[in-house]
Design a protein around this motif. Structure first.
Motif: not given
Length: 283
Positions: A171-187, A215-223
């Motif tokens: 979360m602290a490192n998100l201040s370095a995020a810029r348009p076009g950057d990508v976040l891969l979230v494993f859950s 491959h199930t309906a879940n909040p992370l995938r939905a958004h």
């Protein structure tokens, strides 16, 4: 998408009656041709209309169309494997049954995972990663192990990668995020509120979120802006966990190889980095 894969992947969101129908079909797909809708309803102690509605829910005009489609799918997979003399002689051998059963289950889970991740989707995700200024990678617990390994592989390709297993540091490192950057979230189940919050903050910075979940309906995938999905199902929880890991690894391996081929510069950088690492190991 093959009907059996679609039924299996949506089972967790079904009603109790729908799950009974789904479980019967999944466990007896090779016998379904011998059942009419009334016979299936009688075997499960439900109404015939429930069977018809189940078929229509998956886009079929009725139960006969569903049965025909499943029959074709079973035929393409070769139906039920006939027992070999070796298998017959080793029927009581627990070692052989466990080994062959796990091998078949892993192969089936990986094939299903391949089928539910269409080519266009994989190519779009590979392009997002390749064109990103930075790729942030996050996963907790067991998911964190795969997140860390994939982050390392991206680094070998010359991708500027930010990896954290600690959600507070991420979360602290998100201040370095810029348009076009990508976040891969494993859950695996995609239900951790912390990861959903990180994803929303990243999107607020105009970054793109790619979720990696079941491959199930879940909040992370939905958004998420894009999703990689894994199919892994077994009646034994400990086996199901192994199938998920095996299928996830297959999916990540394929994405990595795809990234090696979409950009020649990335491939050259990979070879350079591998040579540097080998030199360190040899020195």
């Amino acid at each position: 998408m093959p009907p059996l894969i679609k039924i299996r992947s949506e089972r967790d969101q079904m009603s109790a009656i729908e799950r009974r129908i789904a479980d019967f079909i999944l466990e007896n797909a090779h016998l379904l041709r011998d059942y009419s809708s009334q016979q299936l309803a009688s075997a499960l102690g439900i109404s015939q209309s429930s069977v018809v509605k189940f078929a229509q829910k998956f886009g079929f005009k009725g139960y006969p169309d569903l049965k025909f489609s499943i029959g074709e799918a079973v035929a393409r997979l070769g139906g039920v494997e006939p027992p070999t003399p070796l298998a017959a002689n080793a029927e009581a051998d627990v070692f052989v049954r466990i080994e062959s059963g796990l091998r078949r289950s892993k192969a089936a889970a990986e094939e299903e995972t391949r089928a539910i991740n269409p080519r266009q989707n994989l190519e779009e995700i590979a392009e997002l990663i390749d064109q990103a200024g930075k790729v942030f990678v996050c996963g907790l617990g067991d998911d964190g192990l795969y997140a860390r390994e994939f982050a390392m592989r991206l680094s070998l390709l010359g991708v500027l990668t930010v990896h954290h297993a600690d959600p507070i540091l991420m979360m602290a490192n998100l201040s370095a995020a810029r348009p076009g950057d990508v976040l891969l979230v494993f859950s695996e189940f995609g239900k951790l509120a912390t990861l959903s919050q990180i994803s929303r903050q990243f999107q607020a910075a105009s970054g793109k979120v790619v979720s990696i979940t079941r491959h199930t309906a879940n909040p992370l995938r939905a958004h998420a802006d894009a999703a990689l999905v894994v199919s892994a199902h077994d009646s034994e929880p400990h086996v199901e966990a192994l199938l998920y890991r095996s299928s996830l690894q297959y999916l990540l391996d394929f994405l990595f190889v795809l990234l090696c081929h979409v950009n020649d510069d990335r491939h050259r950088q990979l070879n350079i980095n591998l040579e540097r690492i080998q030199h360190l190991l040899d020195s």
